[in-house]
Write a protein that holds these residues in place. Structure first.
Motif, PDB file in Angstrom:
ATOM      1  N   VAL A 218       0.828  -0.814  -0.074  1.00  0.00           N
ATOM      2  CA  VAL A 218      -0.180   0.112   0.158  1.00  0.00           C
ATOM      3  C   VAL A 218       0.611   1.094   0.422  1.00  0.00           C
ATOM      4  CG1 VAL A 218      -1.988   1.229   1.462  1.00  0.00           C
ATOM      5  CG2 VAL A 218      -1.539  -1.012   1.312  1.00  0.00           C
ATOM      6  N   GLU A 219       1.702   1.063   1.339  1.00  0.00           N
ATOM      7  CA  GLU A 219       2.818   2.389   0.773  1.00  0.00           C
ATOM      8  C   GLU A 219       3.667   3.032  -0.374  1.00  0.00           C
ATOM      9  OE1 GLU A 219       5.464   1.430   4.097  1.00  0.00           O
ATOM     10  OE2 GLU A 219       4.032   1.736   5.446  1.00  0.00           O
ATOM     11  N   ALA A 220       3.968   1.678  -1.016  1.00  0.00           N
ATOM     12  CA  ALA A 220       4.172   1.567  -2.468  1.00  0.00           C
ATOM     13  C   ALA A 220       3.573   2.121  -3.302  1.00  0.00           C
ATOM     14  CB  ALA A 220       5.410   0.188  -3.215  1.00  0.00           C
ATOM     15  N   ALA A 221       2.570   2.250  -3.713  1.00  0.00           N
ATOM     16  CA  ALA A 221       1.383   2.629  -4.208  1.00  0.00           C
ATOM     17  C   ALA A 221       0.677   3.639  -4.285  1.00  0.00           C
ATOM     18  CB  ALA A 221       0.053   1.809  -3.849  1.00  0.00           C
ATOM     19  N   GLU A 222       0.758   4.502  -2.720  1.00  0.00           N
ATOM     20  CA  GLU A 222       0.812   5.584  -2.965  1.00  0.00           C
ATOM     21  C   GLU A 222       1.483   6.701  -3.252  1.00  0.00           C
ATOM     22  OE1 GLU A 222      -0.106   5.552   1.735  1.00  0.00           O
ATOM     23  OE2 GLU A 222      -2.490   5.566   1.479  1.00  0.00           O
ATOM     24  N   ILE A 229      -8.059   5.477  -1.236  1.00  0.00           N
ATOM     25  CA  ILE A 229      -8.644   4.639  -1.378  1.00  0.00           C
ATOM     26  C   ILE A 229      -9.112   4.019  -2.786  1.00  0.00           C
ATOM     27  CG2 ILE A 229     -11.306   4.685  -2.665  1.00  0.00           C
ATOM     28  CD1 ILE A 229     -11.955   7.923  -1.492  1.00  0.00           C
ATOM     29  N   GLY A 230      -7.915   4.525  -3.935  1.00  0.00           N
ATOM     30  CA  GLY A 230      -7.561   3.325  -5.029  1.00  0.00           C
ATOM     31  C   GLY A 230      -6.609   2.400  -4.183  1.00  0.00           C
ATOM     32  N   ALA A 231      -5.805   2.470  -3.192  1.00  0.00           N
ATOM     33  CA  ALA A 231      -4.628   2.339  -3.128  1.00  0.00           C
ATOM     34  C   ALA A 231      -5.769   1.142  -3.052  1.00  0.00           C
ATOM     35  CB  ALA A 231      -4.037   2.711  -2.150  1.00  0.00           C
ATOM     36  N   PHE A 232      -6.373   1.034  -1.924  1.00  0.00           N
ATOM     37  CA  PHE A 232      -7.193   0.395  -0.261  1.00  0.00           C
ATOM     38  C   PHE A 232      -7.928  -0.997  -1.385  1.00  0.00           C
ATOM     39  CE2 PHE A 232     -11.602  -0.714   0.591  1.00  0.00           C
ATOM     40  CZ  PHE A 232     -11.446  -0.999   1.733  1.00  0.00           C
ATOM     41  N   TRP A 233      -9.154  -0.249  -2.979  1.00  0.00           N
ATOM     42  CA  TRP A 233      -9.932  -1.189  -3.660  1.00  0.00           C
ATOM     43  C   TRP A 233      -9.050  -1.985  -4.526  1.00  0.00           C
ATOM     44  CZ3 TRP A 233     -14.535  -1.852  -2.366  1.00  0.00           C
ATOM     45  CH2 TRP A 233     -15.006  -1.786  -1.795  1.00  0.00           C
ATOM     46  N   LYS A 234      -7.549  -1.355  -4.908  1.00  0.00           N
ATOM     47  CA  LYS A 234      -7.077  -1.710  -6.059  1.00  0.00           C
ATOM     48  C   LYS A 234      -5.850  -3.143  -4.671  1.00  0.00           C
ATOM     49  CE  LYS A 234      -6.586   1.522  -9.666  1.00  0.00           C
ATOM     50  NZ  LYS A 234      -6.078   2.014 -10.287  1.00  0.00           N
ATOM     51  N   ILE A 235      -5.450  -2.825  -3.566  1.00  0.00           N
ATOM     52  CA  ILE A 235      -4.396  -3.805  -3.212  1.00  0.00           C
ATOM     53  C   ILE A 235      -4.996  -4.539  -1.726  1.00  0.00           C
ATOM     54  CG2 ILE A 235      -2.800  -3.159  -2.304  1.00  0.00           C
ATOM     55  CD1 ILE A 235      -1.276  -1.474  -4.178  1.00  0.00           C
ATOM     56  N   THR A 236      -5.445  -3.511  -0.547  1.00  0.00           N
ATOM     57  CA  THR A 236      -6.573  -4.298   0.190  1.00  0.00           C
ATOM     58  C   THR A 236      -7.495  -5.253   0.070  1.00  0.00           C
ATOM     59  OG1 THR A 236      -5.443  -2.086   1.666  1.00  0.00           O
ATOM     60  CG2 THR A 236      -6.875  -3.398   2.339  1.00  0.00           C
ATOM     61  N   PHE A 237      -8.216  -4.567  -0.565  1.00  0.00           N
ATOM     62  CA  PHE A 237      -9.922  -5.063  -0.718  1.00  0.00           C
ATOM     63  C   PHE A 237      -9.476  -6.727  -0.947  1.00  0.00           C
ATOM     64  CE2 PHE A 237     -13.695  -6.275  -2.029  1.00  0.00           C
ATOM     65  CZ  PHE A 237     -14.430  -6.366  -0.361  1.00  0.00           C
ATOM     66  N   PRO A 238      -8.487  -6.702  -2.093  1.00  0.00           N
ATOM     67  CA  PRO A 238      -8.937  -8.329  -3.003  1.00  0.00           C
ATOM     68  C   PRO A 238      -7.630  -8.858  -2.065  1.00  0.00           C
ATOM     69  CG  PRO A 238      -8.244  -6.346  -4.397  1.00  0.00           C
ATOM     70  CD  PRO A 238      -8.015  -5.257  -3.329  1.00  0.00           C
ATOM     71  N   LEU A 239      -6.720  -8.345  -1.503  1.00  0.00           N
ATOM     72  CA  LEU A 239      -6.076  -9.552  -0.573  1.00  0.00           C
ATOM     73  C   LEU A 239      -6.365  -9.923   0.551  1.00  0.00           C
ATOM     74  CD1 LEU A 239      -2.170  -7.739  -0.845  1.00  0.00           C
ATOM     75  CD2 LEU A 239      -2.981  -9.855  -1.968  1.00  0.00           C
ATOM     76  N   SER A 240      -8.019  -9.009   1.227  1.00  0.00           N
ATOM     77  CA  SER A 240      -8.890  -9.964   2.030  1.00  0.00           C
ATOM     78  C   SER A 240      -9.955  -9.947   1.734  1.00  0.00           C
ATOM     79  CB  SER A 240      -9.078  -8.218   2.873  1.00  0.00           C
ATOM     80  OG  SER A 240     -10.118  -7.699   2.133  1.00  0.00           O
ATOM     81  N   LEU A 241      -9.795 -10.146   0.423  1.00  0.00           N
ATOM     82  CA  LEU A 241     -11.072 -11.092  -0.171  1.00  0.00           C
ATOM     83  C   LEU A 241     -11.333 -12.861   0.474  1.00  0.00           C
ATOM     84  CD1 LEU A 241     -11.148 -10.535  -3.788  1.00  0.00           C
ATOM     85  CD2 LEU A 241     -12.815  -9.975  -1.739  1.00  0.00           C
TER      86      LEU A 241
END
Length: 320
Positions: A218-222, A229-241
């Motif tokens: 997430v830090e790298a994406a930011e 918000i984009g980092a959350f939907w593209k990285i955090t949420f998919p990894l927490s599926l």
């Protein structure tokens, strides 16, 4: 010396053979125990319920005519196959009550699962991002409601949601409303009760997935210009599926057959399959029909989960 070593090798293998057999037995025993548990506490009760669903109602104790009974020996057991009928399942298709109960239960469970996910995800995310020193305390606070009786917690919501309850008194004292809100004995009260009661089942799998996630991604994406918000939907949420799926299943499956919450918070007019089962068993004493309702409910819940697990397994194989 080489001959001595060659003759000593078989004796070494011979001495380790019992240890290998013991290790193999222990490994298989660890695998067999869960299957035995499922056999005795899931498959056998399901077979009994399915057997009752094929019988007919009778004025007796128990209130049905036994089928596939071993009282007349093996020949009588196999002869009982000729007496089997599926009239109870046919009856369920002819009465709209049961279909409406299934549909209503599935809709209420789905909405409750979505609401629980919306409430539980921020809680789990906050716990996962909290300092490591206070995470055990936050985890204990999530588990703490389990230390109290489930029935007492549901009854407490009656005192909160009734017209003269704590919620209406608070809102009226703050002059937010002028007259009490009608929340008890409505579907809103059912949603509140289910979300509150099953929230830990959603938070714990989500927390387990989010805690293991590598937040350096997430830090790298930011750093590369991606908004939070984009980092959350593209990285955090998919990894927490995986946690999302596990939490949704843990909430949805028991919510479909829930009886206590709809009965106490939803009132007598609430139509859910759990209340329908209770009425058939204890009010109408129609055990064959109620067993057929339970069998169909189990199939409705189990078959989609099996297909979902197969799809997940295929997706994992393709990902490799």
């Amino acid at each position: 010396m080489a001959d001595i070593a060659a003759t000593a090798a078989p004796s070494t293998e011979t001495t380790t053979l019992p240890a290998r057999l013991a290790k193999s037995f222990v490994n298989r025993l660890v695998i067999i125990i869960p299957y035995l548990w499922l056999l005795f506490f899931f498959l056998v009760p399901f077979i009994i319920v399915f057997k009752i669903s094929l019988s007919q109602t009778a004025i007796s104790m128990p209130p049905y005519t036994p089928v596939l009974d071993f009282s007349d020996g093996i020949s009588g057991f196999f002869a009982g196959f000729r007496e089997l009928n599926f009239d109870n399942y046919t009856w369920l298709t002819q009465d709209a009550l049961y279909f409406n109960a299934y549909v209503t239960s599935l809709i209420i469970a789905a909405i409750s699962t979505i609401l629980t996910l919306i409430v539980g995800y921020p809680i789990a995310y906050g716990m996962a991002r909290a300092p490591a020193t206070i995470r055990p305390t936050l985890l204990m606070l999530v588990i703490l409601p389990f230390w109290t009786s489930f029935l007492i917690r549901v009854y407490a919501w009656i005192g909160i949601l009734k017209p003269e309850g704590l919620l209406n008194q608070l809102l009226m004292s703050l002059h937010i409303i002028s007259q009490p809100l009608v929340i008890l004995n409505t579907y809103t009260a059912i949603f509140i009760g289910i979300v509150y009661s099953y929230l830990p089942f959603m938070v714990l799998p989500l927390y387990s997935s989010l805690e293991k996630m590598d937040y350096s991604l997430v830090e790298a994406a930011e750093d590369l210009g991606c908004p939070p918000i984009g980092a959350f939907w593209k990285i955090t949420f998919p990894l927490s599926l995986p946690g999302v799926v596990a939490g949704c299943l843990l909430v949805f499956i028991p919510a479909v057959g829930e009886f206590v919450i709809p009965d106490l918070l939803g009132g007598s007019q609430t139509l859910m399959i759990g209340k329908t089962l209770w009425n058939e068993f204890f009010s109408n004493r129609d055990w064959p029909v109620s067993s057929a309702v339970a069998v169909i409910l189990l199939l409705v819940l189990t078959i989609p989960i099996m297909f979902f697990q197969q799809a997940q397994a295929k997706a994992q194989e393709q990902g490799r």
